[in-house]
Design a protein around this motif. Structure first.
Motif, PDB file in Angstrom:
ATOM      1  N   HIS A  20       0.823  -1.207   0.000  1.00  0.00           N
ATOM      2  CA  HIS A  20       0.000   0.000   0.000  1.00  0.00           C
ATOM      3  C   HIS A  20       0.860   1.261   0.000  1.00  0.00           C
ATOM      4  O   HIS A  20       0.454   2.292  -0.568  1.00  0.00           O
ATOM      5  CB  HIS A  20      -0.938  -0.002   1.203  1.00  0.00           C
ATOM      6  N   PHE A  23       1.480   1.774  -3.452  1.00  0.00           N
ATOM      7  CA  PHE A  23       0.252   2.171  -4.134  1.00  0.00           C
ATOM      8  C   PHE A  23       0.008   3.668  -3.997  1.00  0.00           C
ATOM      9  O   PHE A  23      -0.455   4.326  -4.945  1.00  0.00           O
ATOM     10  CB  PHE A  23      -0.920   1.376  -3.561  1.00  0.00           C
ATOM     11  N   LYS A  24       0.327   4.218  -2.843  1.00  0.00           N
ATOM     12  CA  LYS A  24       0.096   5.644  -2.626  1.00  0.00           C
ATOM     13  C   LYS A  24       1.026   6.509  -3.475  1.00  0.00           C
ATOM     14  O   LYS A  24       0.773   7.708  -3.642  1.00  0.00           O
ATOM     15  CB  LYS A  24       0.256   5.969  -1.135  1.00  0.00           C
ATOM     16  N   PHE A  26       1.828   5.425  -6.771  1.00  0.00           N
ATOM     17  CA  PHE A  26       1.773   4.550  -7.946  1.00  0.00           C
ATOM     18  C   PHE A  26       2.394   5.182  -9.184  1.00  0.00           C
ATOM     19  O   PHE A  26       2.837   4.489 -10.087  1.00  0.00           O
ATOM     20  CB  PHE A  26       0.326   4.123  -8.232  1.00  0.00           C
ATOM     21  N   ILE A  85       0.324  -9.109  -5.168  1.00  0.00           N
ATOM     22  CA  ILE A  85      -0.656  -8.089  -5.522  1.00  0.00           C
ATOM     23  C   ILE A  85      -1.548  -8.683  -6.599  1.00  0.00           C
ATOM     24  O   ILE A  85      -1.129  -8.811  -7.760  1.00  0.00           O
ATOM     25  CB  ILE A  85       0.007  -6.791  -6.032  1.00  0.00           C
ATOM     26  N   THR A  88      -3.035  -6.223 -10.314  1.00  0.00           N
ATOM     27  CA  THR A  88      -1.950  -5.292 -10.621  1.00  0.00           C
ATOM     28  C   THR A  88      -2.377  -4.210 -11.607  1.00  0.00           C
ATOM     29  O   THR A  88      -1.944  -3.060 -11.498  1.00  0.00           O
ATOM     30  CB  THR A  88      -0.730  -6.053 -11.173  1.00  0.00           C
ATOM     31  N   PHE A  91      -3.808  -1.677  -9.515  1.00  0.00           N
ATOM     32  CA  PHE A  91      -2.789  -1.144  -8.608  1.00  0.00           C
ATOM     33  C   PHE A  91      -1.953  -0.066  -9.297  1.00  0.00           C
ATOM     34  O   PHE A  91      -1.724   1.019  -8.747  1.00  0.00           O
ATOM     35  CB  PHE A  91      -1.906  -2.303  -8.140  1.00  0.00           C
ATOM     36  N   PRO A  96      -8.317   1.495  -6.335  1.00  0.00           N
ATOM     37  CA  PRO A  96      -8.208   0.771  -5.055  1.00  0.00           C
ATOM     38  C   PRO A  96      -9.005  -0.529  -5.024  1.00  0.00           C
ATOM     39  O   PRO A  96      -9.839  -0.750  -4.149  1.00  0.00           O
ATOM     40  CB  PRO A  96      -8.749   1.783  -4.047  1.00  0.00           C
ATOM     41  N   TRP A  98      -7.531  -4.115  -5.272  1.00  0.00           N
ATOM     42  CA  TRP A  98      -6.455  -5.089  -5.362  1.00  0.00           C
ATOM     43  C   TRP A  98      -6.262  -5.697  -3.977  1.00  0.00           C
ATOM     44  O   TRP A  98      -6.781  -5.186  -2.982  1.00  0.00           O
ATOM     45  CB  TRP A  98      -5.150  -4.444  -5.857  1.00  0.00           C
ATOM     46  N   SER A 119      -6.854  -1.247   0.793  1.00  0.00           N
ATOM     47  CA  SER A 119      -7.544   0.009   0.502  1.00  0.00           C
ATOM     48  C   SER A 119      -8.862   0.138   1.265  1.00  0.00           C
ATOM     49  O   SER A 119      -9.296   1.247   1.583  1.00  0.00           O
ATOM     50  CB  SER A 119      -7.799   0.135  -1.001  1.00  0.00           C
TER      51      SER A 119
END
Length: 260
Positions: A20, A23-24, A26, A85, A88, A91, A96, A98, A119
């Protein structure tokens, strides 16, 4: 088994937190294509590396089957089946939807399944003979009696026929149902276990995408097409699952659509 379950849940949380953080940010990911609509990022590989290292440290005699780095054989009869993951494509685009999927199989059959969706903050888990849960609360598969009473999750990969999935969707909609796809097969299976979807169908899924979720569905009172424990960890399987009153109807549709 309780020690492995506790470890699996904690590892799924840890891996989810790690992923994550990527992810933030990405837009900074390094992304590659493995094939048609099949993406991988540095976050996938780094998260699986983290998971493999933790398993090897705590359970050195267990095998590991993972999406990014294949199979590491073990000697205990236990295999950890991991997708760092799943989803993907979502992602890497900031969507959000995944999850981290993690299962433990004994002699090829799932005994523990954990799916963490960071998420939403939802952690699904199941243990063979012990029920299925979301954030510690019991979950149950849908008791819908017909496909017109809910949505059926659908998945597609290049391992299946594009015409077959078109035919499947046509049959679902023509029968009064609705198809649902969020690009994370593991997460959709968890939604079947929780009764949010009435079923799920995919012509072929890899083991790391489906082993955890299929166990959850059975433990939540649903019905699945049982994969062959002799081959499914290595080669994947066809996936058909649903609530107890609609599984037969969903299977009939899938069997007809997947003949070719």
């Amino acid at each position: 088994m309780s020690d492995r379950l506790e470890f699996a849940m904690e590892l799924a949380r840890r891996a989810g937190d790690f992923a994550h953080a990527h992810f933030k940010a990405f837009d900074l990911l390094v992304i590659e294509s493995k094939g048609h609509q099949d993406l991988v990022s540095n976050a996938d590989r780094d998260t699986e590396t983290l998971m493999r290292a933790a398993i090897a440290e705590h359970w050195p005699d267990d095998g590991i089957v993972g999406e990014e780095f294949g199979r590491t054989p073990g000697t205990s009869g236990f295999d950890w089946v991991i997708d760092p993951i799943d989803g993907t494509a979502n992602f890497v685009r900031g969507i959000p939807q995944w999850c981290v999927a993690l299962a433990v199989a004994k002699d090829g059959e799932a005994v523990i399944g954990v799916i963490n969706e960071p998420s939403s903050g939802e952690l699904f888990h199941a243990v063979k003979g012990g029920g299925a849960f979301c954030n510690g609360r019991p979950i149950r598969a849908s008791h819908a009696t017909g496909i017109g009473e809910g949505s059926i999750g659908t998945g597609y990969s290049v391992r299946g026929s594009s015409m077959n999935i078109v035919k499947l969707i046509d049959r679902i909609v023509g029968g009064g149902g609705v198809f649902f796809r969020n690009a994370s097969g593991a997460l959709m299976l968890a939604y079947v276990a929780g009764g949010r979807l009435i079923g799920y169908v995919e012509e072929h899924m890899n083991s790391w995408d489906c082993v955890a979720g299929l166990l959850m569905i059975e433990e939540a009172g649903g019905v699945i097409l049982r994969p062959d424990p002799e081959t499914s960890l290595e080669h994947g399987a066809r996936v058909i699952a649903g609530g107890p009153h609609v599984f037969a109807a969903i299977k009939d549709i899938a069997d007809d659509c997947f003949r070719v």
